[in-house]
Design a protein around this motif. Structure first.
Motif, PDB file in Angstrom:
ATOM      1  N   ARG A   1     122.963  85.157 135.339  1.00  0.00           N
ATOM      2  CA  ARG A   1     123.562  86.457 135.087  1.00  0.00           C
ATOM      3  C   ARG A   1     124.327  86.393 133.784  1.00  0.00           C
ATOM      4  O   ARG A   1     125.138  85.482 133.580  1.00  0.00           O
ATOM      5  N   THR A   2     124.060  87.336 132.897  1.00  0.00           N
ATOM      6  CA  THR A   2     124.813  87.390 131.647  1.00  0.00           C
ATOM      7  C   THR A   2     126.259  87.777 131.932  1.00  0.00           C
ATOM      8  O   THR A   2     126.581  88.383 132.953  1.00  0.00           O
ATOM      9  N   ALA A   3     127.142  87.411 131.008  1.00  0.00           N
ATOM     10  CA  ALA A   3     128.560  87.728 131.155  1.00  0.00           C
ATOM     11  C   ALA A   3     128.755  89.238 131.159  1.00  0.00           C
ATOM     12  O   ALA A   3     127.995  89.977 130.527  1.00  0.00           O
ATOM     13  N   PRO A   4     129.762  89.702 131.860  1.00  0.00           N
ATOM     14  CA  PRO A   4     129.967  91.154 131.949  1.00  0.00           C
ATOM     15  C   PRO A   4     130.572  91.729 130.676  1.00  0.00           C
ATOM     16  O   PRO A   4     131.396  91.091 130.026  1.00  0.00           O
ATOM     17  N   ALA A   5     130.157  92.930 130.354  1.00  0.00           N
ATOM     18  CA  ALA A   5     130.798  93.661 129.260  1.00  0.00           C
ATOM     19  C   ALA A   5     132.008  94.448 129.771  1.00  0.00           C
ATOM     20  O   ALA A   5     132.874  94.842 128.991  1.00  0.00           O
ATOM     21  N   ASP A   6     132.048  94.657 131.091  1.00  0.00           N
ATOM     22  CA  ASP A   6     133.169  95.389 131.697  1.00  0.00           C
ATOM     23  C   ASP A   6     133.963  94.457 132.604  1.00  0.00           C
ATOM     24  O   ASP A   6     133.648  93.270 132.734  1.00  0.00           O
ATOM     25  N   ARG A   7     134.957  94.996 133.273  1.00  0.00           N
ATOM     26  CA  ARG A   7     135.861  94.168 134.070  1.00  0.00           C
ATOM     27  C   ARG A   7     135.356  94.035 135.503  1.00  0.00           C
ATOM     28  O   ARG A   7     135.965  94.529 136.447  1.00  0.00           O
ATOM     29  N   ARG A   8     134.247  93.337 135.670  1.00  0.00           N
ATOM     30  CA  ARG A   8     133.743  93.090 137.012  1.00  0.00           C
ATOM     31  C   ARG A   8     134.272  91.749 137.524  1.00  0.00           C
ATOM     32  O   ARG A   8     134.848  90.949 136.786  1.00  0.00           O
ATOM     33  N   ASP A   9     134.057  91.504 138.813  1.00  0.00           N
ATOM     34  CA  ASP A   9     134.449  90.229 139.415  1.00  0.00           C
ATOM     35  C   ASP A   9     133.680  89.078 138.762  1.00  0.00           C
ATOM     36  O   ASP A   9     132.499  89.220 138.412  1.00  0.00           O
ATOM     37  N   VAL A  10     134.347  87.942 138.634  1.00  0.00           N
ATOM     38  CA  VAL A  10     133.725  86.725 138.098  1.00  0.00           C
ATOM     39  C   VAL A  10     134.018  85.586 139.057  1.00  0.00           C
ATOM     40  O   VAL A  10     135.130  85.472 139.597  1.00  0.00           O
ATOM     41  N   SER A  11     133.034  84.738 139.282  1.00  0.00           N
ATOM     42  CA  SER A  11     133.183  83.589 140.176  1.00  0.00           C
ATOM     43  C   SER A  11     132.530  82.371 139.528  1.00  0.00           C
ATOM     44  O   SER A  11     131.417  82.471 139.006  1.00  0.00           O
ATOM     45  N   PHE A  12     133.234  81.242 139.550  1.00  0.00           N
ATOM     46  CA  PHE A  12     132.609  80.013 139.037  1.00  0.00           C
ATOM     47  C   PHE A  12     133.163  78.802 139.768  1.00  0.00           C
ATOM     48  O   PHE A  12     134.198  78.880 140.457  1.00  0.00           O
ATOM     49  N   VAL A  13     132.456  77.694 139.629  1.00  0.00           N
ATOM     50  CA  VAL A  13     132.851  76.432 140.251  1.00  0.00           C
ATOM     51  C   VAL A  13     133.022  75.384 139.155  1.00  0.00           C
ATOM     52  O   VAL A  13     132.506  75.535 138.042  1.00  0.00           O
ATOM     53  N   TRP A  14     133.763  74.310 139.503  1.00  0.00           N
ATOM     54  CA  TRP A  14     133.902  73.226 138.528  1.00  0.00           C
ATOM     55  C   TRP A  14     134.125  71.905 139.252  1.00  0.00           C
ATOM     56  O   TRP A  14     134.452  71.846 140.437  1.00  0.00           O
ATOM     57  N   GLY A  15     133.963  70.826 138.475  1.00  0.00           N
ATOM     58  CA  GLY A  15     134.165  69.463 138.943  1.00  0.00           C
ATOM     59  C   GLY A  15     133.349  68.521 138.081  1.00  0.00           C
ATOM     60  O   GLY A  15     132.827  68.909 137.030  1.00  0.00           O
TER      61      GLY A  15
END
Length: 516
Positions: free
Chosen positions: A128-142
């Motif tokens: 999914r491309t990054a949003p141009a508007d203020r939508r929800d964002v979810s990510f993981v890390w480690g």
């Protein structure tokens, strides 16, 4: 039982997972057709594009089609690019001019260079491309994969943490380094404390430390043999950085290599490791400085991610007691340091996430057995010294420049923790309070917790690590961790949750953004 991976075994396991077309592509067995050997990946996604990666089994051309629908209706075919022996038959392509905030489906084939009418079966991925508007964002890390001899064990489900992360359908993964353990041997069997046996899938190249370019490449390809990893890679973009084990343990320009190495030049090993690293991941490459790892990734109005490189520019590991800043105290180095300041100052995102492969205040010894030397930033209690001078400078800059809502994410230490930094408790006090979150390992031995340095006033709000005397537990013991970040589009609130490989939420906090 000895478990070895062959082409036939790899193909059969790849098609038997039942993970669906997107998560687990079909691979052709036809001997006269090219093969997609290690699935597909995407990475470094922006509002209008991203990088797509794959690998063939022979000289060929990678052909990519892209669509906004899973049916590939009205798909756009892109000009092919070569996959040659010089890059170990890997190829990566930057997809551009895509719509923002959109699910993008891509289909990869390889066309035989000698027989242009012959091509592989297609492999499908998505991002999914990054949003141009203020939508929800979810990510993981480690971070931290296939370390301490804990490889892919089918009896344990393989690299299970990737399956747990996949369930959350994150927009992307920040891989905080130690993507491989080039210095770690993976044996066929490991005897466990309870008398059971851990059984690894093995490949010949992992029977010794990596020294040649092909051995470094093979260490990365080993991880892609795991069903969970390939399914995740086909569905979730990766923002990747490196740490020490992409080359060898605790490497710096002063590294004294152990006798297991025939190649004695650490700079030569690092150059080979860097080439393999860049070949194997879908990174946007710098034109100004080929091979550069540090970069800014803009992911919509609410989020900018600043990926650091804490290996390529550091001075030699040593006592870390310098009182003035100079080459011996470099950690990210002056050029990267100047870039980070500019990037933070220019950011208009609500949240500025600094992806640091090493934690700020956890003491990591260069010589762990004798508790000597410094491998990370921290050098012990007291005012800033050595590499801490860089942290003091950046924290002061963030405060005086009015940069708001910075969060530090890291891995490396093989346990999970949440640290809150307050100047009221610090030896150095010229900064605004901030959070640092630690996660990992994804799939490696577990350790910790490490000693805490009071220079910047960290307070441990949460920690989960093995009990004393139970270090280097196998992944099956459950001490495998990842972090999950959710940003609410409407309010900009950030929720950080620390999870284990069973996807149990261990601890969570919600941060309100500071306005203005």
């Amino acid at each position: 039982m000895t478990i070895k991976i062959s082409r036939r075994r790899f193909l059969s396991t790849a098609t038997a997972t039942g993970a669906g077309l997107i998560a687990m592509p079909y691979l052709s067995r036809a001997a006269d057709r090219p093969l997609v050997t290690h699935g597909v990946q995407s990475g470094d996604v922006s509002v209008d594009g991203g990088v797509v990666w794959s690998r063939a089994d022979r000289p060929s051309q990678m052909m990519v089609e892209v669509s906004t629908t899973e049916s590939f209706a009205n798909a756009r075919a892109l000009p092919p690019i070569a996959a040659l022996p010089e890059s170990d038959f890997t190829a990566k392509m930057l997809l551009e001019n895509l719509p923002g905030g959109q699910d993008i489906f891509y289909r990869v084939r390889f066309r035989d260079l000698s027989h242009p009418d012959v091509s592989s079966e297609p492999v499908v991925g998505r991002f999914r491309t990054a949003p141009a508007d203020r939508r929800d964002v979810s990510f993981v890390w480690g971070g931290d994969v296939a370390g301490q001899g804990w490889g892919i064990n089918p009896d344990d489900g393989g690299m299970v943490t990737y399956a747990a992360m996949h369930k959350h359908r994150p927009d992307f993964l920040i891989h905080s380094g130690d993507t491989i353990y080039a210095d770690g041997i993976i044996k066929e069997e490991v005897k466990l404390a309870d008398g059971k046996t851990w059984k690894n899938i093995t490949i010949p190249e992992k029977a010794k430390v990596a020294e040649t370019l092909d051995e470094y490449r093979a260490a990365h390809k080993y991880n892609f043999l795991d069903n969970n990893v390939r399914a995740f890679n086909a569905d979730v973009p990766i923002f990747v950085q490196w740490d020490d084990h992409e080359v060898t343990n605790n490497w710096s320009i002063s590294k004294q290599l152990p006798d297991t190495y025939k190649v004695r030049d650490i700079s030569l090993l690092a150059a080979r490791a860097s080439r393999a690293f860049h070949e194997m991941y879908p990174m946007r490459e710098s034109i100004v400085e080929p091979g550069r790892v540090y970069r800014t990734l803009n992911y919509g109005p609410h989020l900018d991610v600043f990926m650091l490189d804490e290996r390529s520019y550091r001075g030699g590991n040593g006592p870390n007691q310098q009182t003035t800043y100079g080459p011996d105290a470099y950690f990210i180095g002056p050029d990267q340091f100047a870039w980070l300041k500019r990037a933070l100052l220019n950011s208009r995102a609500t949240w500025k996430v600094i992806a640091s492969d090493m934690p700020l205040s956890l003491i990591v010894y260069d010589d762990a057995a004798n508790k000597k030397g410094s491998e990370a930033f921290a050098q012990g209690d007291g005012p800033p010294r050595g590499r801490e001078l860089e942290i003091a400078d950046i924290l002061r800059f963030i405060k005086t420049s009015g940069v708001t809502n910075t969060v530090w994410l890291t891995a490396d230490v093989h346990y999970t923790a949440a640290h809150y930094y307050s100047p009221d408790k610090a030896q150095f006090q010229e900064f605004e309070p901030f959070w640092e979150f630690v996660s990992g390992p994804f799939h490696a031995g577990t350790f910790g917790p490490n000693e805490l340095d009071n220079t910047f006033g960290p307070e441990v709000k949460f920690v989960k690590a093995p009990d004393a005397g139970k270090e280097n537990l196998p992944p099956s013991a459950g001490y495998q961790f990842f972090g999950h970040v959710q940003i609410e589009g409407k309010t900009g609130r950030m929720t950080v949750t620390l999870r284990d490989r069973a996807d149990v939420a261990l601890w969570s906090t919600t941060l309100d953004p500071k306005l203005g």
